[in-house]
Write a protein that holds these residues in place. Structure first.
Motif, PDB file in Angstrom:
ATOM      1  N   SER A  48       0.820  -1.219   0.000  1.00  0.00           N
ATOM      2  CA  SER A  48       0.000   0.000   0.000  1.00  0.00           C
ATOM      3  C   SER A  48       0.850   1.263   0.000  1.00  0.00           C
ATOM      4  O   SER A  48       0.341   2.348  -0.259  1.00  0.00           O
ATOM      5  CB  SER A  48      -0.922   0.015   1.215  1.00  0.00           C
ATOM      6  N   VAL A  88      -3.344   4.797  -4.103  1.00  0.00           N
ATOM      7  CA  VAL A  88      -4.801   4.795  -3.923  1.00  0.00           C
ATOM      8  C   VAL A  88      -5.458   5.217  -5.239  1.00  0.00           C
ATOM      9  O   VAL A  88      -6.429   4.601  -5.686  1.00  0.00           O
ATOM     10  CB  VAL A  88      -5.229   5.728  -2.764  1.00  0.00           C
ATOM     11  N   GLY A  91      -5.824   2.578  -7.544  1.00  0.00           N
ATOM     12  CA  GLY A  91      -6.788   1.550  -7.159  1.00  0.00           C
ATOM     13  C   GLY A  91      -6.337   0.595  -6.079  1.00  0.00           C
ATOM     14  O   GLY A  91      -7.028  -0.369  -5.770  1.00  0.00           O
ATOM     15  N   ILE A  92      -5.152   0.854  -5.481  1.00  0.00           N
ATOM     16  CA  ILE A  92      -4.689  -0.016  -4.394  1.00  0.00           C
ATOM     17  C   ILE A  92      -5.145   0.580  -3.077  1.00  0.00           C
ATOM     18  O   ILE A  92      -4.696   1.645  -2.672  1.00  0.00           O
ATOM     19  CB  ILE A  92      -3.144  -0.128  -4.386  1.00  0.00           C
ATOM     20  N   VAL A  93      -6.066  -0.103  -2.409  1.00  0.00           N
ATOM     21  CA  VAL A  93      -6.653   0.457  -1.193  1.00  0.00           C
ATOM     22  C   VAL A  93      -6.510  -0.540  -0.051  1.00  0.00           C
ATOM     23  O   VAL A  93      -6.897  -1.699  -0.168  1.00  0.00           O
ATOM     24  CB  VAL A  93      -8.146   0.799  -1.404  1.00  0.00           C
ATOM     25  N   SER A  95      -7.414  -1.688   3.761  1.00  0.00           N
ATOM     26  CA  SER A  95      -8.262  -1.536   4.938  1.00  0.00           C
ATOM     27  C   SER A  95      -7.528  -2.244   6.066  1.00  0.00           C
ATOM     28  O   SER A  95      -7.389  -3.456   6.059  1.00  0.00           O
ATOM     29  CB  SER A  95      -9.620  -2.175   4.675  1.00  0.00           C
ATOM     30  N   ALA A 161     -13.457   1.436   2.692  1.00  0.00           N
ATOM     31  CA  ALA A 161     -12.454   1.202   1.649  1.00  0.00           C
ATOM     32  C   ALA A 161     -13.130   1.108   0.275  1.00  0.00           C
ATOM     33  O   ALA A 161     -12.584   1.555  -0.733  1.00  0.00           O
ATOM     34  CB  ALA A 161     -11.660  -0.069   1.955  1.00  0.00           C
ATOM     35  N   PRO A 166     -11.708   0.651  -4.911  1.00  0.00           N
ATOM     36  CA  PRO A 166     -10.469  -0.110  -5.122  1.00  0.00           C
ATOM     37  C   PRO A 166     -10.547  -1.023  -6.339  1.00  0.00           C
ATOM     38  O   PRO A 166     -11.638  -1.475  -6.702  1.00  0.00           O
ATOM     39  CB  PRO A 166     -10.364  -0.950  -3.852  1.00  0.00           C
ATOM     40  N   LYS A 167      -9.376  -1.240  -6.947  1.00  0.00           N
ATOM     41  CA  LYS A 167      -9.272  -2.331  -7.935  1.00  0.00           C
ATOM     42  C   LYS A 167      -8.635  -3.513  -7.231  1.00  0.00           C
ATOM     43  O   LYS A 167      -8.986  -4.656  -7.459  1.00  0.00           O
ATOM     44  CB  LYS A 167      -8.387  -1.899  -9.098  1.00  0.00           C
ATOM     45  N   LEU A 169      -8.044  -4.615  -3.422  1.00  0.00           N
ATOM     46  CA  LEU A 169      -8.387  -4.323  -2.028  1.00  0.00           C
ATOM     47  C   LEU A 169      -7.499  -5.163  -1.121  1.00  0.00           C
ATOM     48  O   LEU A 169      -7.457  -6.389  -1.240  1.00  0.00           O
ATOM     49  CB  LEU A 169      -9.866  -4.649  -1.792  1.00  0.00           C
ATOM     50  N   ILE A 199     -13.641  -6.843  -7.891  1.00  0.00           N
ATOM     51  CA  ILE A 199     -12.500  -6.303  -7.158  1.00  0.00           C
ATOM     52  C   ILE A 199     -11.568  -7.450  -6.766  1.00  0.00           C
ATOM     53  O   ILE A 199     -12.023  -8.486  -6.284  1.00  0.00           O
ATOM     54  CB  ILE A 199     -12.971  -5.541  -5.894  1.00  0.00           C
TER      55      ILE A 199
END
Ligand SMILES: Nc1ncnc2c1ncn2[C@@H]1O[C@H](COP(=O)(O)OP(=O)(O)O)[C@@H](O)[C@H]1O
Ligand SMILES: [Mg+2]
Length: 248
Positions: A48, A88, A91-93, A95, A161, A166-167, A169, A199
């Motif tokens: 991340s 982010v 698309g990298i998110v 949680s 999130a 996100p792509k 997650l 996702i």
């Protein structure tokens, strides 16, 4: 979609990840299984970008506590040095386990805060989707987030999130501390969000039992090194896994 190559992360001279390589393909749910201190959070934080952020901040203060070797490729691009907010956007998110939500704000407000960069319509659409994934949240819309149970907070964290679209997650121990019933609710929701929104999910967990049935593939990490990998069914039938990670 994601390729981690030969990742080594040192905190001072302690080696948290030791030459770890793994791959996550588009649309997959991939598990990362390992006991306490195995390196799961370090991997999540490296993917991340939190680790690179920590490293840069320490360098500004004149320290050199964190060292990273290896690289991370995302959609064909080397993102090893990319800042977390840029990741982010790609698309990298992440949680995080027990994500710090805003305890004094309601569930709805928490979603709105997470979606401040999105249009109201987008936030509302995602919220509707999140409420179908996590039905228990519906009647808690107006409750202060701080008054939610552990499982409900985890649902809210994953929901928040989702608002960021996100792509990939990243879920760091999303089942930690939850009752078996809550674990099942969260697992079902993760499977649904993967099926319905496509996702891709990388999630970590200490125990094999709740995750192996839901993942396409999983990796087992011990002391920062990969020891095993395979499809969910392959690992479920593996005697080493049975002995070490089923926690019976
Ligand atoms: N910020 C840090 N400073 C020093 N050591 C750390 C830090 N974060 C993690 N470590 C060490 O790295 C190893 C892996 O930790 P971690 O990634 O948190 O494992 P897990 O999430 O699997 O429990 C552990 O030995 C831990 O003590
Ligand atoms: Mg951890």
């Amino acid at each position: 979609m994601l390729e981690v190559n030969n990742l080594m992360v040192f905190f001072e001279n302690a080696l948290a990840l030791n030459g770890l390589s793994l791959e996550v393909r588009e649309g997959e749910i991939v598990g990362l299984i390992g006991s306490n201190s195995a390196g799961k959070t370090t991997l999540m934080n490296t993917v991340s970008g939190l680790i690179i952020d920590m490293k840069i901040k320490e360098m500004r203060k004149g320290g050199q506590r964190i060292t990273v070797y290896g690289n991370i490729i995302y959609d064909g691009e080397d993102i090893t040095e990319t800042a977390p907010n840029q990741r982010v956007k790609k698309g990298i998110v992440l949680s995080r386990e027990r994500h710090p939500i805003f305890p004094e704000s309601s569930v709805m407000e928490n979603f709105k805060i997470a979606g401040y960069l999105r249009s109201k319509t987008e936030v509302r659409e995602t919220m509707d989707f999140v409420f179908t994934l996590f039905p228990p949240l519906v009647k808690l819309k107006n409750r202060k987030a701080g008054f939610l149970s552990g499982g409900e907070q985890q649902m809210l964290a994953i929901g928040r999130a989702m608002v960021v679209r996100p792509k990939l997650l990243l879920l760091d121990e999303p089942l930690l501390g939850l009752s078996p019933l809550m674990q099942k609710a969260v697992v079902d929701a993760i499977v649904n969000l993967n099926r319905e929104s496509g996702i891709t999910v990388l999630l970590s967990e200490q125990f094999a039992r709740p995750v192996l049935p839901m993942v396409d593939r999983a990796y087992v990490v011990e002391n920062g090194m990969l020891t095993l990998s395979g499809t969910g069914p392959e690992l479920m039938n593996n005697p080493e896994i049975k002995a070490a990670y089923f926690g019976v």
